[in-house]
Design an enzyme around this catalytic site. Structure first.
Site, PDB file in Angstrom:
ATOM      1  N   HIS A  23       1.130   4.045  -0.206  1.00  0.00           N
ATOM      2  CA  HIS A  23       1.088   3.858   1.242  1.00  0.00           C
ATOM      3  C   HIS A  23      -0.272   3.359   1.706  1.00  0.00           C
ATOM      4  CE1 HIS A  23       4.873   6.149   2.745  1.00  0.00           C
ATOM      5  NE2 HIS A  23       5.080   5.608   1.571  1.00  0.00           N
ATOM      6  N   HIS A  28       9.857   6.951  -8.380  1.00  0.00           N
ATOM      7  CA  HIS A  28      10.835   7.913  -7.872  1.00  0.00           C
ATOM      8  C   HIS A  28      11.429   8.773  -8.992  1.00  0.00           C
ATOM      9  CE1 HIS A  28      11.569   5.570  -3.841  1.00  0.00           C
ATOM     10  NE2 HIS A  28      10.354   6.063  -3.949  1.00  0.00           N
TER      11      HIS A  28
END
Ligand code: HEM
Ligand SMILES: *[C@@H]1O[C@H](CO)[C@@H](O)[C@H](O)[C@H]1NC(C)=O
Ligand SMILES: *[C@@H]1O[C@H](CO)[C@@H](O)[C@H](O)[C@H]1NC(C)=O
Ligand SMILES: CC(=O)N[C@H]1CO[C@H](CO)[C@@H](O)[C@@H]1O
Length: 331
Positions: free
Chosen positions: A72, A199
């Site tokens: 991010h 993930h």
């Protein structure tokens, strides 16, 4: 005649100087190198590593939280620790609605590692570099690959919540929109597929996939999830569940950084539409299948993509500083 020659000459000089500036600009920007702190803070890597290891022993959440924090940070304003800044009179990046619930343990990891580094070499190592090192370390501490981290980023001077919208991928995004967003950050479709392998660790809040789990008035859409997985998700995330409940994103090996994520996608165990889209899309499917078959191939691609991610929007010169406190500008 003479006047025109002079003007021509000056224009030529201006053009030459401009060309030199243009040519030298990229190298002035990209000064990253693994040995950047060799003389100024030779032990930086081992100092960060022990601080991260201590934090991982306290809680496994450190692993996914730190990895996602790096992603991010890099996608909004570049890898410049702008995501670390605490909001003041106006909201900083971390308080944008799209920060998608970054876990506090990622911030805490960087703050602690930076404090340890400051003791040994005050004012030398940027928070952006500490985060890049910590992101590498958490992956290798959860059985994932280890790579050489390029260093020399400066910490950014800007952090605005308003800059986040449209820069981070959402779980319901279409494959072409995802690819375009990664391309904006100089990352290819195979890079995107490899990075999404992150993930394989970590958690998602129920609200992130509830729309996929519950069709209006019906149960789970069987074309999305295999039946046993849908039952498992519905048990963990009832319709009226509060905002704090989260599930493992890799239901098979949730705390191991491995290639299970890719095999899951072919078996109706992909949590987000964006995950499933990688398997279903023609452009990304070959990479998904290759990584599912061969973990070494995934690890090689992940390492390379993480190095490329770490080069996004890197600051140098007057566009950055070495922050003393990662959560505040020096100013
Ligand atoms: C391809 C587009 C991507 C989408 C749409 C996406 C979306 C999401 C969403 C919705 C969550 C759950 C957040 C929550 O509810 O707390 C999540 C978690 C996570 N994402 Fe992604 N992500 C993407 C790519 C990436 C990349 C490139 C990385 C890192 C290299 C990454 C690392 C993580 C990690 C580690 C978590 C778990 C965080 C935690 O447990 O605290 N993601 N992602
Ligand atoms: C897996 O990928 C690695 C790295 O590209 C390669 O060297 C190896 O031969 C592959 N293994 C198999 C079984 O295909
Ligand atoms: C992508 O790469 C080009 C060429 O190296 C560079 O000029 C540009 O700044 C990079 N984009 C980002 C977002 O880092
Ligand atoms: C970790 C973090 O700072 N999360 C914030 C994300 O943004 C919301 C507001 O949209 C804040 O309430 C969270 O604290």
């Amino acid at each position: 005649m003479e006047q025109r020659w002079r003007r021509g000459c000056c224009l030529l000089t201006v053009a030459l100087v401009a060309a030199m500036v243009l040519v030298s600009a990229p190298s002035a920007k990209a000064k990253l190198s693994p040995g950047y702190y060799r003389t100024t803070c030779p032990r930086v890597e081992s100092i960060v590593r022990s601080a991260v290891a201590r934090k991982v022993r306290e809680t496994f959440v450190t692993v996914p939280a730190t990895l996602r924090l790096f992603f991010h940070d890099c996608f909004v304003q570049g890898c410049d620790a702008s995501v670390m800044i605490a909001s003041g009179s106006s909201d900083a990046e971390k308080d944008a609605p799209d920060n998608e619930s970054l876990a506090g343990d990622g911030f805490d990891t960087v703050v602690r590692a930076k404090a340890a580094v400051e003791k040994a070499c005050p004012g030398v190592v940027s928070c952006a570099d500490v985060l890049a090192l910590a992101a590498r370390d958490v992956v290798s501490m959860s059985s994932g690959p280890r790579w050489t981290v390029e260093l020399g980023r400066l910490d950014g001077l800007v952090s605005r919540a308003g800059d986040v919208a449209g820069r981070l991928p959402g779980p319901d995004m279409r494959p072409d929109a995802l690819a375009a967003m990664f391309a904006d950050n100089n990352l290819t479709v195979p890079d995107m597929v490899a990075l999404s392998g992150a993930h394989t660790v970590g958690f998602s809040h129920c609200a992130r996939f509830a729309g996929r789990l519950y069709r209006s008035g019906a149960g789970a859409d069987p074309s999305y999830y295999r039946a046993s997985y849908a039952r498992q998700l519905m048990a963990a995330c009832p319709r009226d569940v509060g905002p704090t409940i989260a599930v493992d994103m890799d239901p098979v090996t949730p705390t191991v950084f491995d290639n299970a994520y890719y095999a899951n996608l072919a078996r109706g165990l992909g949590l987000f539409a964006s995950d499933q889209a990688l398997h279903d899309g023609a452009a990304s499917r070959p990479a998904v299948e290759g990584f599912a078959r061969n973990q070494t191939l995934f690890f090689e691609a992940f390492k390379e993509a993480m190095v490329k991610l770490g080069r996004v929007g890197v600051k140098s010169g007057r566009r950055g500083e070495i922050r003393r406190d990662c959560t505040a500008f020096n100013g």
